[in-house]
Design a protein around this motif. Structure first.
Motif, PDB file in Angstrom:
ATOM      1  N   SER A 142     -29.429   3.828  19.131  1.00  0.00           N
ATOM      2  CA  SER A 142     -30.694   3.673  18.423  1.00  0.00           C
ATOM      3  C   SER A 142     -31.017   2.190  18.243  1.00  0.00           C
ATOM      4  CB  SER A 142     -30.609   4.353  17.048  1.00  0.00           C
ATOM      5  OG  SER A 142     -31.823   4.221  16.340  1.00  0.00           O
ATOM      6  N   GLY A 143     -32.163   1.777  18.774  1.00  0.00           N
ATOM      7  CA  GLY A 143     -32.575   0.387  18.664  1.00  0.00           C
ATOM      8  C   GLY A 143     -31.893  -0.551  19.639  1.00  0.00           C
ATOM      9  N   LEU A 144     -31.018  -0.039  20.491  1.00  0.00           N
ATOM     10  CA  LEU A 144     -30.281  -0.900  21.417  1.00  0.00           C
ATOM     11  C   LEU A 144     -31.211  -1.490  22.464  1.00  0.00           C
ATOM     12  CD1 LEU A 144     -27.487  -1.931  22.412  1.00  0.00           C
ATOM     13  CD2 LEU A 144     -27.433   0.076  23.895  1.00  0.00           C
ATOM     14  N   ARG A 145     -31.083  -2.796  22.656  1.00  0.00           N
ATOM     15  CA  ARG A 145     -31.891  -3.489  23.660  1.00  0.00           C
ATOM     16  C   ARG A 145     -31.013  -4.480  24.414  1.00  0.00           C
ATOM     17  NH1 ARG A 145     -34.567  -3.851  19.084  1.00  0.00           N
ATOM     18  NH2 ARG A 145     -34.451  -6.125  18.918  1.00  0.00           N
ATOM     19  N   GLY A 162     -25.008   8.542  21.913  1.00  0.00           N
ATOM     20  CA  GLY A 162     -25.459   9.916  22.034  1.00  0.00           C
ATOM     21  C   GLY A 162     -26.846   9.994  22.631  1.00  0.00           C
ATOM     22  N   GLY A 163     -27.449   8.808  22.857  1.00  0.00           N
ATOM     23  CA  GLY A 163     -28.773   8.720  23.460  1.00  0.00           C
ATOM     24  C   GLY A 163     -29.065   7.281  23.832  1.00  0.00           C
ATOM     25  N   LEU A 164     -28.859   6.933  25.099  1.00  0.00           N
ATOM     26  CA  LEU A 164     -29.027   5.553  25.543  1.00  0.00           C
ATOM     27  C   LEU A 164     -30.456   5.342  26.046  1.00  0.00           C
ATOM     28  CD1 LEU A 164     -27.306   2.987  25.846  1.00  0.00           C
ATOM     29  CD2 LEU A 164     -26.825   3.690  28.196  1.00  0.00           C
ATOM     30  N   TRP A 186     -22.799   5.823  28.373  1.00  0.00           N
ATOM     31  CA  TRP A 186     -22.929   7.181  27.848  1.00  0.00           C
ATOM     32  C   TRP A 186     -24.426   7.427  27.676  1.00  0.00           C
ATOM     33  CZ3 TRP A 186     -18.774   8.271  23.518  1.00  0.00           C
ATOM     34  CH2 TRP A 186     -17.500   7.964  24.021  1.00  0.00           C
ATOM     35  N   LEU A 187     -25.008   8.215  28.559  1.00  0.00           N
ATOM     36  CA  LEU A 187     -26.462   8.352  28.612  1.00  0.00           C
ATOM     37  C   LEU A 187     -27.023   9.224  27.497  1.00  0.00           C
ATOM     38  CD1 LEU A 187     -26.793   8.706  32.483  1.00  0.00           C
ATOM     39  CD2 LEU A 187     -27.013   6.644  31.093  1.00  0.00           C
ATOM     40  N   GLY A 188     -26.285  10.251  27.080  1.00  0.00           N
ATOM     41  CA  GLY A 188     -26.691  11.051  25.940  1.00  0.00           C
ATOM     42  C   GLY A 188     -27.833  12.013  26.232  1.00  0.00           C
ATOM     43  N   GLY A 193     -32.715   9.965  21.666  1.00  0.00           N
ATOM     44  CA  GLY A 193     -33.228   8.760  22.289  1.00  0.00           C
ATOM     45  C   GLY A 193     -32.750   8.514  23.705  1.00  0.00           C
ATOM     46  N   GLY A 194     -32.001   9.446  24.281  1.00  0.00           N
ATOM     47  CA  GLY A 194     -31.523   9.277  25.644  1.00  0.00           C
ATOM     48  C   GLY A 194     -32.589   9.674  26.650  1.00  0.00           C
ATOM     49  N   ASP A 195     -33.523   8.776  26.917  1.00  0.00           N
ATOM     50  CA  ASP A 195     -34.646   9.096  27.796  1.00  0.00           C
ATOM     51  C   ASP A 195     -34.447   8.573  29.208  1.00  0.00           C
ATOM     52  OD1 ASP A 195     -34.850   6.431  27.107  1.00  0.00           O
ATOM     53  OD2 ASP A 195     -36.987   6.482  26.626  1.00  0.00           O
ATOM     54  N   THR A 196     -33.199   8.284  29.580  1.00  0.00           N
ATOM     55  CA  THR A 196     -32.920   7.772  30.916  1.00  0.00           C
ATOM     56  C   THR A 196     -33.170   8.834  31.981  1.00  0.00           C
ATOM     57  OG1 THR A 196     -31.252   6.230  30.078  1.00  0.00           O
ATOM     58  CG2 THR A 196     -31.139   6.792  32.418  1.00  0.00           C
TER      59      THR A 196
END
Length: 313
Positions: A142-145, A162-164, A186-188, A193-196
């Motif tokens: 969450s919020g990772l940039r 849990g959501g990259l 870990w794409l999640g 938030g894992g919208d990859t």
């Protein structure tokens, strides 16, 4: 799956730097001249007596930071506060930490904060401030940039989430990391938030900025079959020694794509743990890769009505 400690590549047992609630003023014992430290400040435990800025300033003042090689940030005041302040203060103190080679950011166990509740920030300043950094491990998406950078020393980059966010994955693929040997993402799941999408992995799978890569982990994904199909023809795979497509929703379709793709017999290890393969497909994978250590533990089986990742919330 039970999460273990974030720092998989730390080599030294860290000393815990005490918060004020744990400081014994009558003790008077000097702090050890340690090469590894963990920082943990929880404002709920410490009653807000010491802000994180003061805690970190005290760490810099009381510890011989010139010998610190490994630094683990467990908590920076609150499990729900952004890591932005911690990242900024650490980057600003780079000249005080000339020996720092390992940073683990967000080593918070699930009983203190679930992985998808950890608030991260832009971690690029750590790579910019520490050109000799060798290991960066981050927990929480969450919020990772991340901004595309060139870093000549980084050997290990790990994002546990849990959501990259897709933007972070794209940035990794756009980086120039000539020394990177181990990349783990870990794409999640989309819920956290894992919208990859597979297209976001193009830079990583091309391997253009990762000439030294020997281990690739694209894990914990709810689109694991699609990821496996993309990996099956990815240029980067030919130079790998180990590949991890574990922790996600891999089914017979994804395994079939792997078997029909480029040869994987050069691998030393193929990690497919936590999967939804049938008995027949599991046997086929093992037979097709007789010289490879194929890991197929935590096999849930194809009959499960809902496939799920190992680490979500």
């Amino acid at each position: 799956m039970v999460r273990s400690g974030l720092s998989r590549f730390g080599t030294l047992p860290p000393e815990g730097f005490p918060c004020l609630a744990d400081v014994d003023e009558e003790d008077g014992e000097p702090l050890p001249r340690a090469q590894a430290w963990s920082l943990w400040l929880n404002e709920y435990y410490d009653d807000g007596e010491e802000p994180f800025a003061d805690y970190f300033a005290r760490f810099l003042a009381e510890v011989d930071t010139t010998v610190v090689r490994e630094l683990v940030f467990q908590m920076w005041g609150s499990p729900h506060a952004s890591s932005e302040q911690a990242v900024r203060m650490l980057a600003e103190a780079a000249d005080r930490l000339p020996a720092l080679r390992v940073i683990a950011l967000g080593d918070i166990p699930s009983d203190e904060c679930e992985i998808s509740w950890i608030e991260q920030s832009d971690v690029t300043p750590l790579l910019e401030a520490f050109p000799k950094l060798e290991v960066l491990e981050v927990r929480g998406g969450s919020g990772l940039r991340l901004r595309p950078v060139r870093h000549g020393s980084l050997r290990v980059l790990r994002f546990e989430s849990g959501g990259l966010p897709a933007r972070a994955v794209q940035a990794v693929g756009a980086c120039e990391l000539p020394a990177l040997e181990h990349l783990e993402l870990w794409l999640g799941v989309s819920r956290y938030g894992g919208d990859t999408a597979v297209e976001d992995l193009e830079g990583v799978l091309s391997g253009e900025g990762l000439p030294a890569l020997r281990h690739l982990g694209l894990q914990d994904s709810e689109i694991q079959d699609e990821v496996a199909a993309a990996v099956a023809s990815a240029p980067v795979v030919a130079r790998l020694e180990s590949l991890a497509l574990s922790m996600g929703t891999l089914s017979d379709a994804g395994a079939e794509a792997l078997l029909n793709g480029q040869p994987l017999t050069h691998l030393k290890r193929l990690d497919l743990n936590h999967n939804f393969l049938s008995d027949g497909m599991a046997a086929r994978v093992r037979k097709a890769l007789p010289g490879v250590a194929v890991e197929l533990f935590e096999r849930e089986g194809p009959g499960d009505e809902r496939r799920y990742v190992a680490v979500g919330e």
